[in-house]
Design a protein around this motif. Structure first.
Motif, short mmCIF file in Angstrom:
data_model
loop_
_atom_site.label_atom_id
_atom_site.label_comp_id
_atom_site.label_asym_id
_atom_site.label_seq_id
_atom_site.Cartn_x
_atom_site.Cartn_y
_atom_site.Cartn_z
N THR A 197 0.84 -1.21 0.00
CA THR A 197 0.00 0.00 0.00
C THR A 197 0.86 1.25 0.00
N ARG A 198 1.95 1.20 0.75
CA ARG A 198 2.89 2.32 0.74
C ARG A 198 3.48 2.51 -0.66
N LEU A 199 3.76 1.40 -1.34
CA LEU A 199 4.29 1.49 -2.69
C LEU A 199 3.26 2.08 -3.66
N ALA A 200 1.98 1.80 -3.43
CA ALA A 200 0.94 2.39 -4.27
C ALA A 200 0.96 3.91 -4.16
N ALA A 201 1.30 4.42 -2.97
CA ALA A 201 1.43 5.87 -2.79
C ALA A 201 2.54 6.41 -3.68
N LEU A 202 3.68 5.71 -3.70
CA LEU A 202 4.80 6.14 -4.54
C LEU A 202 4.43 6.08 -6.02
N ALA A 203 3.67 5.06 -6.40
CA ALA A 203 3.24 4.94 -7.80
C ALA A 203 2.33 6.10 -8.21
N GLU A 204 1.39 6.45 -7.34
CA GLU A 204 0.48 7.56 -7.67
C GLU A 204 1.25 8.87 -7.80
N ALA A 205 2.36 9.01 -7.05
CA ALA A 205 3.17 10.22 -7.14
C ALA A 205 4.13 10.18 -8.32
#
Length: 395
Positions: A197-205
Motif C-alpha cells: 500500500t505504501r508502494l501504491a502511494a509512490l506509484a500515484e506520485a
C-alpha cells in the motif's frame, strides 16, 4: 602536477554525470531547464555533461511530434536510453499477484495480474509471479537485462532491503523469511521490498493521480485500510516500517475491536467488510455501490464513512501538510457519494489557513498500483541503475 589534479576532476565530472542520470532515472523525461533546476548545475556544465551522455548513448534527446509542438523552438526531452535497463515490480497481495515492467526511460512495458487461493505457499506465489513476468510484452521481455526487482507485500516492512515482520497487526500472511533471496535466485538480480500500500502511494506520485508532486498523502480503502506518504519526492517508511498505517488511527472512540487489538480504528468503519457488515442486505461491494442512486440508507452510511475518513485525513494533513491527498481502493469507486463527505470533513477539521489548499484526488492506477510502486522503489532508491553508463555501451 597535472596527474595530481586529474583524479579529483575526473571524479567531479563522474559525480555530475551520475547526478544527471539519477534525476532522469527518478523523474523520467526532463527538459534541460528542468534538469538544471533539479541538479543545481550551471548551464555550461549541464550542457557539457548532457552532450557527453547523449554522444555516449546513455541519454536520448527527442523533440515533440509536430502536432504537440507550440510556437517557437521545440523543447527537447531527455530520457535514459530505453535499452539501458528494465525493472520489474511484483505485488504479493492477499489473494492475488500483480506484476508490471518498466524501462529506465519510464515507459511501462506491460502489466498483468492473477488471483489465487489463500493456501498458496510462497514458493508457489513466486512461481506464479515468474509466469506472469514471462507473459509481459508478449513474452518478449528480456529477463537478462533486468536491473532490479521491487516487491510489495502486505503488512509492515522495516525497510526496502529488510525481511518483512511476521507479527503484522493487520493480519498479513506469514512471509517466507528468505523471500528476497528466493526472488533473487529466480530472477538473478537484487530485490527491494516494501509494504504494497505504501508502494501504491509512490506509484500515484510517479505515474498516477499526483504525478510529479513532491508531497503526497495516499489512503486506500479496501479490505484493509492503509496508505503511504511521499515526502520531498521520496517514500517515507518511518523508523519501524509503520508509516502509512492510517487505518489504525481511532475514528470511533469505543467502537468495534480492530484486528490490531485497539477499538474504533478507521479500518473498523471504512473497510469493505465494515461497510458490508453495516449494510448486510447488499451482499457484496458491487451490489452495495449499485444501490447508492436509489437507497437513502446506503447513501447515509457512506456519508458517515466519508465523514470519518475525512476527519482522520484532516488530522494527518494538519500534522504533515501534503500538497495532494489521493484516495484509492475499491470503496473509492463510490465516487461523489464518498468523496463529497470526505472533502466536507477535511474542510471542517483542517486549520482555516490550510482549507484553500485542499487538493483531494481519486487514485488512477487501480490494482496494479502496488506493482508500479515497487518499480518506482527501484528507480528511486536503488543504486543499481546509476552506473550503467559506458560510452557506446547501449548501441
Amino acid at each position: 602536477m597535472a596527474h595530481d589534479h586529474e583524479g579529483p576532476l575526473a571524479r567531479l565530472r563522474r559525480g555530475h554525470e551520475e547526478l544527471v542520470l539519477r534525476q532522469l532515472r527518478t523523474h523520467g523525461p526532463l527538459s534541460r531547464g528542468e534538469l538544471g533546476r533539479l541538479t543545481g548545475l550551471s548551464r555550461t556544465t549541464l550542457y557539457d555533461i548532457v552532450a557527453a551522455l547523449v554522444d555516449g548513448g546513455a541519454v536520448v534527446a527527442t523533440v515533440p511530434a509536430a502536432a504537440e509542438r507550440r510556437r517557437g523552438r521545440p523543447v527537447e526531452a531527455l530520457t535514459l536510453h530505453r535499452d539501458a535497463g528494465q525493472a520489474i515490480g511484483i505485488d504479493f497481495a492477499r489473494r492475488a499477484v500483480h506484476v508490471a515492467a518498466v524501462n529506465v526511460a519510464h515507459e511501462v512495458i506491460g502489466s498483468t495480474s492473477a488471483a489465487h487461493g489463500a493456501g498458496l505457499t510462497w514458493e508457489e506465489r513466486v512461481d506464479l509471479a515468474a509466469r506472469l513476468v514471462g507473459s509481459l510484452a508478449g513474452g518478449t521481455l528480456r529477463l537478462g537485462s533486468l536491473s532490479g526487482i521491487g516487491v510489495g507485500v502486505v503488512g509492515p516492512v522495516r525497510g526496502p532491503a529488510a525481511t518483512p515482520r511476521t507479527d503484522s497487526p493487520s493480519g498479513a500472511p506469514r512471509l517466507h523469511e528468505d523471500l528476497p533471496v528466493l526472488l533473487g535466485k529466480r530472477f538473478g538480480v537484487p530485490v527491494l521490498l516494501d509494504n504494497n500500500t505504501r508502494l501504491a502511494a509512490l506509484a500515484e506520485a510517479t505515474w498516477g493521480a499526483a504525478a510529479g508532486v513532491q508531497d503526497v498523502l495516499y489512503l486506500r480503502l479496501s479490505h484493509g485500510v492503509g496508505g503511504g506518504l511521499v515526502v520531498g519526492g521520496a517514500l517515507h517508511r518511518g523508523a519501524h516500517g509503520l508509516s502509512g498505517e492510517f487505518g489504525h488511527i481511532t475514528a470511533e472512540p469505543g467502537g468495534r475491536r480492530c484486528s490490531c487489538g485497539k477499538d474504533g480504528c478507521l479500518e473498523t468503519v471504512a473497510s469493505i467488510g465494515a461497510v458490508l457488515d453495516a449494510q448486510p442486505t447488499a451482499g457484496d461491494l458491487d451490489a452495495f455501490l449499485a444501490t447508492l442512486p436509489t437507497d437513502p440508507a446506503a447513501r447515509r452510511l457512506l456519508d458517515d464513512v466519508g465523514t470519518r475518513v475525512g476527519t482522520v485525513l484532516a488530522s494527518v494533513c494538519n500534522a504533515l501538510g501534503p500538497a495532494v491527498t489521493v484516495l484509492g481502493g475499491e470503496l473509492a469507486e463510490a465516487g461523489p457519494a464518498l468523496f463529497d463527505p470526505v472533502e466536507r470533513a477535511l474542510s471542517a477539521h483542517l486549520m482555516p489557513v490550510s482549507r484553500p489548499g485542499i487538493d483531494l484526488r481519486r487514485a488512477t492506477l487501480g490494482e496494479v498500483g502496488g506493482a508500479l510502486g515497487a518499480i518506482a522503489l527501484v528507480l528511486h532508491d536503488s543504486p543499481l541503475l546509476t552506473r550503467y553508463h559506458t560510452p557506446k555501451s547501449v548501441e
